[in-house]
Design a protein around this motif. Sequence first.
Motif, PDB file in Angstrom:
ATOM      1  N   PRO A 132      -5.780   6.508   0.577  1.00 44.55           N
ATOM      2  CA  PRO A 132      -4.397   6.396   0.073  1.00 44.55           C
ATOM      3  C   PRO A 132      -3.791   5.005   0.257  1.00 44.55           C
ATOM      4  CG  PRO A 132      -4.662   8.413   1.317  1.00 44.55           C
ATOM      5  CD  PRO A 132      -5.936   7.642   1.478  1.00 44.55           C
ATOM      6  N   THR A 133      -4.087   4.352   1.369  1.00 44.17           N
ATOM      7  CA  THR A 133      -3.539   3.011   1.593  1.00 44.17           C
ATOM      8  C   THR A 133      -4.081   2.020   0.568  1.00 44.17           C
ATOM      9  OG1 THR A 133      -3.458   3.490   3.952  1.00 44.17           O
ATOM     10  CG2 THR A 133      -3.235   1.193   3.304  1.00 44.17           C
ATOM     11  N   LEU A 134      -5.358   2.115   0.287  1.00 45.36           N
ATOM     12  CA  LEU A 134      -5.954   1.214  -0.702  1.00 45.36           C
ATOM     13  C   LEU A 134      -5.457   1.504  -2.108  1.00 45.36           C
ATOM     14  CD1 LEU A 134      -9.621   0.971   0.623  1.00 45.36           C
ATOM     15  CD2 LEU A 134      -7.746  -0.643   0.914  1.00 45.36           C
ATOM     16  N   ARG A 135      -5.159   2.769  -2.397  1.00 45.11           N
ATOM     17  CA  ARG A 135      -4.576   3.123  -3.697  1.00 45.11           C
ATOM     18  C   ARG A 135      -3.205   2.476  -3.862  1.00 45.11           C
ATOM     19  NH1 ARG A 135      -5.566   8.654  -3.060  1.00 45.11           N
ATOM     20  NH2 ARG A 135      -3.337   8.918  -2.840  1.00 45.11           N
ATOM     21  N   LEU A 136      -2.407   2.492  -2.795  1.00 40.91           N
ATOM     22  CA  LEU A 136      -1.085   1.860  -2.853  1.00 40.91           C
ATOM     23  C   LEU A 136      -1.215   0.348  -3.041  1.00 40.91           C
ATOM     24  CD1 LEU A 136       0.844   3.798  -0.082  1.00 40.91           C
ATOM     25  CD2 LEU A 136       1.088   4.013  -2.548  1.00 40.91           C
ATOM     26  N   VAL A 137      -2.167  -0.253  -2.356  1.00 44.40           N
ATOM     27  CA  VAL A 137      -2.392  -1.692  -2.500  1.00 44.40           C
ATOM     28  C   VAL A 137      -2.846  -2.017  -3.925  1.00 44.40           C
ATOM     29  CG1 VAL A 137      -3.843  -3.621  -1.739  1.00 44.40           C
ATOM     30  CG2 VAL A 137      -2.833  -2.086  -0.062  1.00 44.40           C
ATOM     31  N   LEU A 138      -3.744  -1.223  -4.463  1.00 47.13           N
ATOM     32  CA  LEU A 138      -4.208  -1.440  -5.835  1.00 47.13           C
ATOM     33  C   LEU A 138      -3.053  -1.317  -6.825  1.00 47.13           C
ATOM     34  CD1 LEU A 138      -6.520  -1.875  -7.852  1.00 47.13           C
ATOM     35  CD2 LEU A 138      -6.849   0.606  -7.853  1.00 47.13           C
ATOM     36  N   GLY A 139      -2.225  -0.300  -6.659  1.00 42.74           N
ATOM     37  CA  GLY A 139      -1.060  -0.137  -7.539  1.00 42.74           C
ATOM     38  C   GLY A 139      -0.102  -1.309  -7.423  1.00 42.74           C
ATOM     39  N   ALA A 140       0.126  -1.770  -6.199  1.00 45.62           N
ATOM     40  CA  ALA A 140       1.021  -2.913  -5.995  1.00 45.62           C
ATOM     41  C   ALA A 140       0.441  -4.182  -6.622  1.00 45.62           C
ATOM     42  CB  ALA A 140       1.269  -3.128  -4.508  1.00 45.62           C
ATOM     43  N   LEU A 141      -0.864  -4.371  -6.525  1.00 42.25           N
ATOM     44  CA  LEU A 141      -1.497  -5.542  -7.139  1.00 42.25           C
ATOM     45  C   LEU A 141      -1.400  -5.494  -8.664  1.00 42.25           C
ATOM     46  CD1 LEU A 141      -4.665  -6.078  -4.923  1.00 42.25           C
ATOM     47  CD2 LEU A 141      -2.634  -7.527  -5.081  1.00 42.25           C
ATOM     48  N   VAL A 142      -1.537  -4.319  -9.236  1.00 42.79           N
ATOM     49  CA  VAL A 142      -1.404  -4.193 -10.698  1.00 42.79           C
ATOM     50  C   VAL A 142       0.031  -4.524 -11.113  1.00 42.79           C
ATOM     51  CG1 VAL A 142      -1.470  -2.558 -12.623  1.00 42.79           C
ATOM     52  CG2 VAL A 142      -3.302  -2.558 -10.944  1.00 42.79           C
ATOM     53  N   ILE A 143       1.010  -4.072 -10.345  1.00 39.51           N
ATOM     54  CA  ILE A 143       2.407  -4.378 -10.660  1.00 39.51           C
ATOM     55  C   ILE A 143       2.687  -5.872 -10.500  1.00 39.51           C
ATOM     56  CG2 ILE A 143       4.787  -4.003  -9.891  1.00 39.51           C
ATOM     57  CD1 ILE A 143       3.972  -1.076  -9.345  1.00 39.51           C
ATOM     58  N   LEU A 144       2.157  -6.493  -9.456  1.00 36.37           N
ATOM     59  CA  LEU A 144       2.323  -7.935  -9.290  1.00 36.37           C
ATOM     60  C   LEU A 144       1.672  -8.712 -10.428  1.00 36.37           C
ATOM     61  CD1 LEU A 144       1.810  -8.456  -5.463  1.00 36.37           C
ATOM     62  CD2 LEU A 144       3.890  -8.813  -6.787  1.00 36.37           C
TER      63      LEU A 144
ATOM     64  N   GLY B 266      -2.746   8.686  -8.163  1.00 36.38           N
ATOM     65  CA  GLY B 266      -4.098   8.210  -7.907  1.00 36.38           C
ATOM     66  C   GLY B 266      -4.997   9.254  -7.281  1.00 36.38           C
ATOM     67  N   HIS B 267      -4.401  10.202  -6.577  1.00 39.25           N
ATOM     68  CA  HIS B 267      -5.219  11.237  -5.950  1.00 39.25           C
ATOM     69  C   HIS B 267      -5.898  12.131  -6.980  1.00 39.25           C
ATOM     70  CE1 HIS B 267      -1.305  13.143  -6.594  1.00 39.25           C
ATOM     71  NE2 HIS B 267      -1.967  14.293  -6.661  1.00 39.25           N
ATOM     72  N   LEU B 268      -5.434  12.114  -8.212  1.00 36.02           N
ATOM     73  CA  LEU B 268      -6.044  12.934  -9.262  1.00 36.02           C
ATOM     74  C   LEU B 268      -7.294  12.276  -9.844  1.00 36.02           C
ATOM     75  CD1 LEU B 268      -2.839  14.071 -11.154  1.00 36.02           C
ATOM     76  CD2 LEU B 268      -4.167  15.360  -9.475  1.00 36.02           C
ATOM     77  N   PHE B 269      -7.244  10.954 -10.042  1.00 36.69           N
ATOM     78  CA  PHE B 269      -8.385  10.298 -10.691  1.00 36.69           C
ATOM     79  C   PHE B 269      -9.031   9.225  -9.823  1.00 36.69           C
ATOM     80  CE2 PHE B 269      -4.392   8.602 -12.251  1.00 36.69           C
ATOM     81  CZ  PHE B 269      -4.505   7.254 -12.030  1.00 36.69           C
ATOM     82  N   LEU B 270      -8.477   8.967  -8.652  1.00 34.56           N
ATOM     83  CA  LEU B 270      -9.099   8.026  -7.713  1.00 34.56           C
ATOM     84  C   LEU B 270      -9.220   8.688  -6.346  1.00 34.56           C
ATOM     85  CD1 LEU B 270      -7.175   4.742  -8.617  1.00 34.56           C
ATOM     86  CD2 LEU B 270      -9.512   5.302  -9.189  1.00 34.56           C
ATOM     87  N   ALA B 271      -9.801   9.877  -6.321  1.00 34.81           N
ATOM     88  CA  ALA B 271      -9.848  10.668  -5.091  1.00 34.81           C
ATOM     89  C   ALA B 271     -10.724  10.023  -4.023  1.00 34.81           C
ATOM     90  CB  ALA B 271     -10.351  12.073  -5.410  1.00 34.81           C
ATOM     91  N   GLN B 272     -11.699   9.220  -4.414  1.00 36.28           N
ATOM     92  CA  GLN B 272     -12.620   8.644  -3.439  1.00 36.28           C
ATOM     93  C   GLN B 272     -12.025   7.441  -2.709  1.00 36.28           C
ATOM     94  OE1 GLN B 272     -13.031   8.688  -6.707  1.00 36.28           O
ATOM     95  NE2 GLN B 272     -13.700   6.693  -7.444  1.00 36.28           N
ATOM     96  N   ILE B 273     -10.862   6.932  -3.156  1.00 39.36           N
ATOM     97  CA  ILE B 273     -10.235   5.770  -2.519  1.00 39.36           C
ATOM     98  C   ILE B 273      -9.196   6.244  -1.502  1.00 39.36           C
ATOM     99  CG2 ILE B 273      -8.844   3.708  -2.930  1.00 39.36           C
ATOM    100  CD1 ILE B 273     -10.077   3.467  -5.643  1.00 39.36           C
TER     101      ILE B 273
END
Length: 80
Positions: free
Chosen positions: A47-59, A38-45
């Motif tokens: 890191p904690t929110l990126r992990l939450v977003l990834g976890a929500l997509v997996i759920l 996510g740091h490559l294409f979601l640099a403005q978010i």
Amino acid sequence: MSTTPSPRKSVLPQVMLALGITMFIVYISAGIAVMMYGHLFLAQIQPTLRLVLGALVILYALFRLYRVVNLYKKREAYQS
């Protein structure tokens, strides 16, 4: 010896199950990509929110897979 042809079953449940599994793999991959890269294409978010977003997509992927499998089981039971 006369055999009566059995009624043809629809291929739609199998196609929908295959499509559901394919989309599950896509969503899991997207969730992992957001979490790991996510740091490559979601640099403005943050890191904690990126992990939450990834976890929500997996759920969401797991929820969709659960619904597809249940729908497939219901259709199979209905056709039997």
